[in-house]
Write a protein that holds these residues in place. Structure first.
Motif, mmCIF file in Angstrom:
data_model
loop_
_atom_site.group_PDB
_atom_site.id
_atom_site.type_symbol
_atom_site.label_atom_id
_atom_site.label_comp_id
_atom_site.label_asym_id
_atom_site.label_seq_id
_atom_site.Cartn_x
_atom_site.Cartn_y
_atom_site.Cartn_z
ATOM 1 N N GLU A 1 0.824 -1.199 0.000
ATOM 2 C CA GLU A 1 0.000 0.000 0.000
ATOM 3 C C GLU A 1 0.861 1.253 0.000
ATOM 4 N N ALA A 2 1.952 1.227 0.761
ATOM 5 C CA ALA A 2 2.875 2.373 0.779
ATOM 6 C C ALA A 2 3.487 2.581 -0.603
ATOM 7 N N TRP A 3 3.829 1.493 -1.265
ATOM 8 C CA TRP A 3 4.373 1.578 -2.637
ATOM 9 C C TRP A 3 3.329 2.170 -3.576
ATOM 10 N N CYS A 4 2.096 1.662 -3.514
ATOM 11 C CA CYS A 4 1.030 2.152 -4.393
ATOM 12 C C CYS A 4 0.798 3.646 -4.210
ATOM 13 N N GLU A 5 0.854 4.114 -2.979
ATOM 14 C CA GLU A 5 0.507 5.499 -2.673
ATOM 15 C C GLU A 5 1.693 6.454 -2.727
ATOM 16 N N GLY A 6 2.899 5.928 -3.002
ATOM 17 C CA GLY A 6 4.071 6.793 -3.053
ATOM 18 C C GLY A 6 4.513 7.228 -1.668
ATOM 19 N N ARG A 7 4.611 6.262 -0.729
ATOM 20 C CA ARG A 7 5.021 6.554 0.652
ATOM 21 C C ARG A 7 6.139 5.607 1.094
ATOM 22 N N THR A 8 7.092 5.354 0.203
ATOM 23 C CA THR A 8 8.159 4.414 0.546
ATOM 24 C C THR A 8 9.351 5.081 1.216
ATOM 25 N N GLY A 9 9.450 6.406 1.133
ATOM 26 C CA GLY A 9 10.621 7.106 1.655
ATOM 27 C C GLY A 9 11.770 7.170 0.667
ATOM 28 N N TYR A 10 11.559 6.647 -0.530
ATOM 29 C CA TYR A 10 12.551 6.740 -1.611
ATOM 30 C C TYR A 10 11.979 7.705 -2.653
ATOM 31 N N PRO A 11 12.507 8.929 -2.745
ATOM 32 C CA PRO A 11 11.861 9.980 -3.544
ATOM 33 C C PRO A 11 11.582 9.628 -5.000
ATOM 34 N N ILE A 12 12.528 8.995 -5.690
ATOM 35 C CA ILE A 12 12.303 8.702 -7.111
ATOM 36 C C ILE A 12 11.166 7.697 -7.275
ATOM 37 N N VAL A 13 11.065 6.758 -6.337
ATOM 38 C CA VAL A 13 9.983 5.771 -6.372
ATOM 39 C C VAL A 13 8.648 6.447 -6.095
ATOM 40 N N ASP A 14 8.609 7.271 -5.059
ATOM 41 C CA ASP A 14 7.353 7.917 -4.670
ATOM 42 C C ASP A 14 6.884 8.920 -5.723
ATOM 43 N N ALA A 15 7.831 9.635 -6.332
ATOM 44 C CA ALA A 15 7.462 10.577 -7.392
ATOM 45 C C ALA A 15 6.810 9.841 -8.556
ATOM 46 N N ALA A 16 7.382 8.705 -8.929
ATOM 47 C CA ALA A 16 6.845 7.942 -10.053
ATOM 48 C C ALA A 16 5.451 7.406 -9.753
ATOM 49 N N MET A 17 5.250 6.908 -8.540
ATOM 50 C CA MET A 17 3.938 6.365 -8.201
ATOM 51 C C MET A 17 2.886 7.471 -8.134
ATOM 52 N N ARG A 18 3.279 8.640 -7.698
ATOM 53 C CA ARG A 18 2.316 9.745 -7.682
ATOM 54 C C ARG A 18 1.988 10.208 -9.100
#
Length: 479
Positions: A326-343
């Motif tokens: 769920e954190a990955w889906c919502e862009g809440r992993t704490g890894y900016p490039i990952v979270d930016a992409a998911m958003r």
């Protein structure tokens, strides 16, 4: 009440992933087959099994409805109509064919296992009614079964596939018809008006890109008649730049013909003035070949749709951590490039291809979550969600596919430093991180007090630890 038009031949053109009149083999051949005295009408069937599959979301349906609205307008402008039905495809098309005394049905083929079975069943049922059925290659430039190794086997590796594929002649695009003679009457047909998104019980909360055939051709022209295609090799991996064509949703729904795309790429070679320019065009062609490679392998290995290709990965001990997913889906992993992409994905229905690889690697190699969870989420959210390409990309990232060097692990921090060196992409989608230094943005390790102050998630895993864990589990599965 049937329409009595037995003096003329009547052809149905069954549209699915070819929502256009230009460069459309099924429509072109239908008009040619029935001749000047025949009638041609288009058909699109809303299949409840697809609409209610739990994967299809409102944004994709809304985009499709916009494409259908334009396609119907084009049919009407040329003298015919595009009809709509809701129900099981085989029984629906047979019902309509009987009601209009259709003599022919034309459609363009697909490569997905579900579609192949549907089309085979429809062809058999229609032929039982005495109706002639013809289908055509349209989803790719080369039919999946028209290319093979020297041993006559299907390809499992991209590079030799590309060498063979690029050497084969490609068909030229078919011009749009100037006139389509339609049915004389439309009363009492088992059809429906084009439904609204609400009538199909969907909602859409994102702003869609331009849809339809005109928008697709505009994008293609802009990309191939400018420096964009010439700079494709160097710009395509930079998510903060507009370095790609934006055509992927249009290729998914077929609002642009693949022969038209290829012809535009060939024409762009007149602009080449340097080796860099040449490499840009070649790389674009290679990406088109990647698309067809994934169609090729799905056609020959339909089991890819439901599981891993590599036997050692079929029983990999994935961790079913729903909170981390769920954190990955919502862009809440704490890894900016990952979270930016998911958003970006959640807010636009699209994600830059470099970022697709980064987030897929993170889900599978850092969170150790089954790639099929990510594959399904992408299919839910992506306007260009396509089984062959989506499955192929996820299996490549998960080390479960046909990659000859399967053990690939992306470091989110090094990927960010290489492809978003100024943090432009990250800040576009994570505005709460404005004020951090570029080094902090790209480090993959934002200080905890900065995360808390900005209400940004702390890293949910340690990349180095998880990388070693994945490698260990991967080796255990191989032994």
């Amino acid at each position: 009440m049937s329409i009595n038009n037995s003096q003329n031949e009547i052809a149905l053109v069954w549209h699915r992933r070819d929502l256009r009149i230009d460069d459309n083999p099924a429509l072109h051949e239908a008009i040619a087959e029935v001749g000047d005295h025949g009638r041609v009408v288009g058909l699109f069937i809303f299949d409840p099994d697809i609409l209610d599959d739990g994967v299809t979301e409102g944004s994709k349906v809304d985009f499709m409805l916009g494409c259908l609205r334009e396609l119907q307008a084009n049919y009407r402008r040329l003298g015919s109509d595009l009809l709509f039905m809701y129900g099981q495809p085989v029984s629906s098309i047979c019902e309509l064919a009987k009601s209009i005394n259709a003599t022919h049905v034309f459609f363009n083929q697909d490569v997905e296992p579900f579609a192949i079975k549907r089309d085979r069943d429809a062809k058999e049922a229609l032929q039982t009614l005495g109706i002639k059925v013809q289908s055509f290659i349209d989803i790719g430039l080369i039919a999946p079964d028209a290319i093979a190794t020297q041993a006559g086997e299907p390809y499992k590796v991209y590079t030799p596939f590309w060498r063979n594929w690029q050497s084969k002649p490609k068909s030229t695009p078919l011009d749009a018809p100037k006139q389509i003679k339609g049915l004389d009457h439309h009363e009492n047909l088992p059809t429906i008006p084009l439904p609204s998104l609400r009538e199909l019980k969907f909602i859409n909360d994102i702003t869609l890109p331009k849809f339809g055939e005109a928008a697709a051709l505009e994008l293609l022209t802009k990309f191939c008649d400018s420096n964009n295609i010439l700079r494709y090799q160097t710009e395509r991996d930079l998510p903060a730049h507009v370095g790609t064509s934006g055509l992927s949703p249009h290729l998914r729904f077929g609002t642009v013909g693949i022969r038209r795309v290829w012809a535009a790429a060939i024409a762009s070679e007149q602009l080449i003035r340097s080796e860099e320019d040449q490499q840009g065009v070649t790389t674009w062609k290679q990406e088109l070949a990647w698309r067809e490679f994934y169609q090729h392998v799905l056609f020959y290995f339909p089991e890819l749709a439901t599981g891993a290709y590599r036997p050692q990965m079929q029983n990999f001990p994935w961790e079913e951590d729903e909170e981390k997913f769920e954190a990955w889906c919502e862009g809440r992993t704490g890894y900016p490039i990952v979270d930016a992409a998911m958003r970006q994905l959640n807010q636009t229905g699209w994600m830059h291809n470099r970022c697709r690889m980064i987030v897929a690697s993170f889900l599978t190699k850092d969170l150790l979550i089954n790639w099929q969870w990510g594959e399904r989420y992408f299919m839910q959210k992506l306007l260009d969600g396509d089984l062959a390409a989506n499955n192929g990309g996820w299996q490549w990232s998960a080390s479960s596919g046909m990659d000859p060097k399967p053990l690939r692990i992306f470091n989110p921090a090094s990927q960010a430093r290489k492809y978003d060196p100024e943090g432009e992409y990250i800040l576009q989608w994570l505005p709460e991180l404005r004020g951090l230094t570029t080094a902090e943005l790209l480090s993959g390790n934002i200080p905890p007090h900065q995360c808390d102050r900005r209400q940004y998630a702390r890293p949910i895993v340690d990349h180095n630890t998880q990388q070693q864990k994945f490698k260990r589990l991967y080796q255990e599965c191989k032994s």
